[in-house]
Motif scaffolding. Structure first.
Motif, mmCIF file in Angstrom:
data_model
loop_
_atom_site.group_PDB
_atom_site.id
_atom_site.type_symbol
_atom_site.label_atom_id
_atom_site.label_comp_id
_atom_site.label_asym_id
_atom_site.label_seq_id
_atom_site.Cartn_x
_atom_site.Cartn_y
_atom_site.Cartn_z
ATOM 1 N N HIS A 86 -48.744 46.840 -46.591
ATOM 2 C CA HIS A 86 -49.561 47.605 -45.658
ATOM 3 C C HIS A 86 -49.242 47.248 -44.206
ATOM 4 O O HIS A 86 -49.222 48.118 -43.335
ATOM 5 N N PHE A 87 -48.969 45.985 -43.961
ATOM 6 C CA PHE A 87 -48.740 45.503 -42.601
ATOM 7 C C PHE A 87 -47.250 45.338 -42.310
ATOM 8 O O PHE A 87 -46.487 44.936 -43.182
ATOM 9 N N PRO A 88 -46.817 45.575 -41.067
ATOM 10 C CA PRO A 88 -45.436 45.272 -40.699
ATOM 11 C C PRO A 88 -45.264 43.757 -40.551
ATOM 12 O O PRO A 88 -46.150 43.071 -40.059
ATOM 13 N N PHE A 89 -44.125 43.245 -40.999
ATOM 14 C CA PHE A 89 -43.828 41.822 -40.891
ATOM 15 C C PHE A 89 -42.541 41.623 -40.108
ATOM 16 O O PHE A 89 -41.590 42.393 -40.253
ATOM 17 N N LEU A 90 -42.494 40.568 -39.319
ATOM 18 C CA LEU A 90 -41.266 40.243 -38.599
ATOM 19 C C LEU A 90 -40.312 39.431 -39.461
ATOM 20 O O LEU A 90 -39.136 39.340 -39.171
ATOM 21 N N SER A 91 -40.832 38.835 -40.528
ATOM 22 C CA SER A 91 -39.982 38.070 -41.433
ATOM 23 C C SER A 91 -40.267 38.526 -42.859
ATOM 24 O O SER A 91 -41.313 38.239 -43.416
ATOM 25 N N TYR A 92 -39.330 39.257 -43.456
ATOM 26 C CA TYR A 92 -39.518 39.790 -44.813
ATOM 27 C C TYR A 92 -38.202 39.830 -45.586
ATOM 28 O O TYR A 92 -38.125 40.425 -46.650
ATOM 29 N N GLY A 93 -37.144 39.201 -45.065
ATOM 30 C CA GLY A 93 -35.824 39.284 -45.694
ATOM 31 C C GLY A 93 -35.092 40.525 -45.238
ATOM 32 O O GLY A 93 -34.373 41.151 -45.996
ATOM 33 N N GLY A 94 -35.270 40.880 -44.003
ATOM 34 C CA GLY A 94 -34.861 42.153 -43.442
ATOM 35 C C GLY A 94 -33.396 42.402 -43.203
ATOM 36 O O GLY A 94 -32.578 42.210 -44.080
ATOM 37 N N ASP A 95 -33.062 42.833 -42.002
ATOM 38 C CA ASP A 95 -31.751 43.377 -41.657
ATOM 39 C C ASP A 95 -30.564 42.605 -42.221
ATOM 40 O O ASP A 95 -29.659 43.185 -42.782
ATOM 41 N N LEU B 225 -41.079 49.005 -45.367
ATOM 42 C CA LEU B 225 -41.917 50.154 -45.072
ATOM 43 C C LEU B 225 -43.356 49.679 -45.026
ATOM 44 O O LEU B 225 -43.774 48.831 -45.820
ATOM 45 N N PHE B 226 -44.119 50.224 -44.082
ATOM 46 C CA PHE B 226 -45.471 49.738 -43.832
ATOM 47 C C PHE B 226 -46.336 50.864 -43.280
ATOM 48 O O PHE B 226 -45.880 51.973 -43.048
ATOM 49 N N HIS C 258 -47.831 47.185 -28.287
ATOM 50 C CA HIS C 258 -46.905 46.282 -27.604
ATOM 51 C C HIS C 258 -45.957 45.577 -28.575
ATOM 52 O O HIS C 258 -44.904 45.099 -28.187
ATOM 53 N N ARG C 259 -46.307 45.510 -29.848
ATOM 54 C CA ARG C 259 -45.470 44.810 -30.815
ATOM 55 C C ARG C 259 -44.392 45.698 -31.439
ATOM 56 O O ARG C 259 -43.506 45.208 -32.120
ATOM 57 N N LEU C 260 -44.464 47.002 -31.223
ATOM 58 C CA LEU C 260 -43.475 47.902 -31.823
ATOM 59 C C LEU C 260 -42.053 47.567 -31.409
ATOM 60 O O LEU C 260 -41.116 47.751 -32.178
ATOM 61 N N SER C 261 -41.884 47.051 -30.203
ATOM 62 C CA SER C 261 -40.537 46.721 -29.730
ATOM 63 C C SER C 261 -39.927 45.557 -30.504
ATOM 64 O O SER C 261 -38.723 45.341 -30.452
ATOM 65 N N MET C 262 -40.745 44.810 -31.242
ATOM 66 C CA MET C 262 -40.252 43.669 -32.012
ATOM 67 C C MET C 262 -39.749 44.068 -33.397
ATOM 68 O O MET C 262 -39.110 43.270 -34.075
ATOM 69 N N LEU C 263 -40.031 45.280 -33.826
ATOM 70 C CA LEU C 263 -39.627 45.690 -35.162
ATOM 71 C C LEU C 263 -38.112 45.817 -35.266
ATOM 72 O O LEU C 263 -37.438 46.173 -34.301
ATOM 73 N N PRO D 52 -34.596 47.534 -36.864
ATOM 74 C CA PRO D 52 -34.207 48.917 -37.180
ATOM 75 C C PRO D 52 -34.461 49.302 -38.636
ATOM 76 O O PRO D 52 -34.570 50.475 -38.960
ATOM 77 N N SER D 53 -34.564 48.314 -39.514
ATOM 78 C CA SER D 53 -34.768 48.583 -40.939
ATOM 79 C C SER D 53 -36.245 48.631 -41.326
ATOM 80 O O SER D 53 -36.575 48.635 -42.504
ATOM 81 N N GLN D 54 -37.134 48.672 -40.350
ATOM 82 C CA GLN D 54 -38.557 48.788 -40.617
ATOM 83 C C GLN D 54 -39.034 50.173 -40.187
ATOM 84 O O GLN D 54 -38.585 50.703 -39.161
ATOM 85 N N TYR D 55 -39.969 50.744 -40.980
ATOM 86 C CA TYR D 55 -40.443 52.077 -40.644
ATOM 87 C C TYR D 55 -41.905 52.252 -41.057
ATOM 88 O O TYR D 55 -42.303 51.869 -42.162
ATOM 89 N N ASP D 56 -42.674 52.865 -40.156
ATOM 90 C CA ASP D 56 -44.084 53.180 -40.393
ATOM 91 C C ASP D 56 -44.164 54.504 -41.153
ATOM 92 O O ASP D 56 -43.883 55.564 -40.592
ATOM 93 N N VAL D 57 -44.556 54.443 -42.417
ATOM 94 C CA VAL D 57 -44.658 55.640 -43.249
ATOM 95 C C VAL D 57 -46.043 56.276 -43.193
ATOM 96 O O VAL D 57 -46.329 57.226 -43.914
ATOM 97 N N GLY D 58 -46.903 55.773 -42.316
ATOM 98 C CA GLY D 58 -48.260 56.297 -42.211
ATOM 99 C C GLY D 58 -48.290 57.768 -41.821
ATOM 100 O O GLY D 58 -47.376 58.280 -41.169
ATOM 101 N N VAL D 59 -49.362 58.439 -42.219
ATOM 102 C CA VAL D 59 -49.470 59.880 -41.968
ATOM 103 C C VAL D 59 -49.457 60.225 -40.489
ATOM 104 O O VAL D 59 -48.922 61.260 -40.090
#
Length: 191
Positions: A122-131, A138-139, A155-160, A162-169
């Motif tokens: 549900h939440f975006p994470f900066l550490s999840y085994g990403g890029d 997906l969050f 203000h935190r969107l700039s920290m995401l 490129p492999s993270q994406y908000d799938v919210g409606v």
């Protein structure tokens, strides 16, 4: 929970933060609906316009508010098999009867679709085994939108990554987003 096989990339959709029956979300998120009833009906219509009966939808939390009758009313009308990743509001409203209506209810999920690793929460994470490991995350939760006018933690969107994406409606025209759409979005972001 981890799903590895049998997932066709052409039959998968993702969404989050529908907030069915949440009368305050229209105002909080500046959704373009006159009432919660209008929002519910439009979200159902848009969902059913893209999801096939045999489709799979991963809903990343904050599905519905209120009593079991509200949840059943919505679930009876939506197409596809739904996997629910619990959001911060779901735990207050879901019970065993409602949980049994979903294919699975979990705090997080890991998928392998067409060789692509995907982490769902549900939440975006900066550490999840990403890029660096090729995993998408997906969050939902932050209710981002194309205008970026009413975003939680903007203000935190700039920290995401490129492999993270908000799938919210709110970020996807109030419609579930397909695996292929997410794949295209993330490919365009990669250097």
């Amino acid at each position: 929970m981890e799903l590895k096989s049998g997932l066709s990339p052409n039959k998968i959709w993702f969404t989050s933060d529908t907030h069915f029956f949440h009368d305050k979300v229209v105002e909080y998120c500046q959704r373009p609906f006159a009432s919660v009833e209008e929002m519910n009906e439009e979200l159902i219509a848009r969902w059913n316009s893209v999801v096939h009966r045999d489709g799979i939808v991963f809903h990343l939390g904050d599905f519905c508010f209120g009593k079991p009758d509200n949840w059943n009313y919505i679930l009876d009308r939506l197409k596809g098999r739904i996997f629910l990743v619990l959001g911060n509001h779901d735990t207050r409203h879901i019970n065993e009867e409602i949980a049994s209506r979903f294919e699975c209810v979990a705090i997080q999920m890991r998928l392998h679709v067409n060789g692509q690793k995907i982490y769902l929460h549900h939440f975006p994470f900066l550490s999840y085994g990403g890029d660096n490991h090729g995993t998408w995350q997906l969050f939902g939760h932050i209710h981002s939108n194309q205008q970026e006018s009413n975003i939680i933690d903007k203000h935190r969107l700039s920290m995401l990554l490129p492999s993270q994406y908000d799938v919210g409606v709110d970020n996807n025209n109030y419609t579930p987003v397909s695996y292929r759409q997410v794949e295209e979005i993330i490919k365009k972001r990669k250097p």
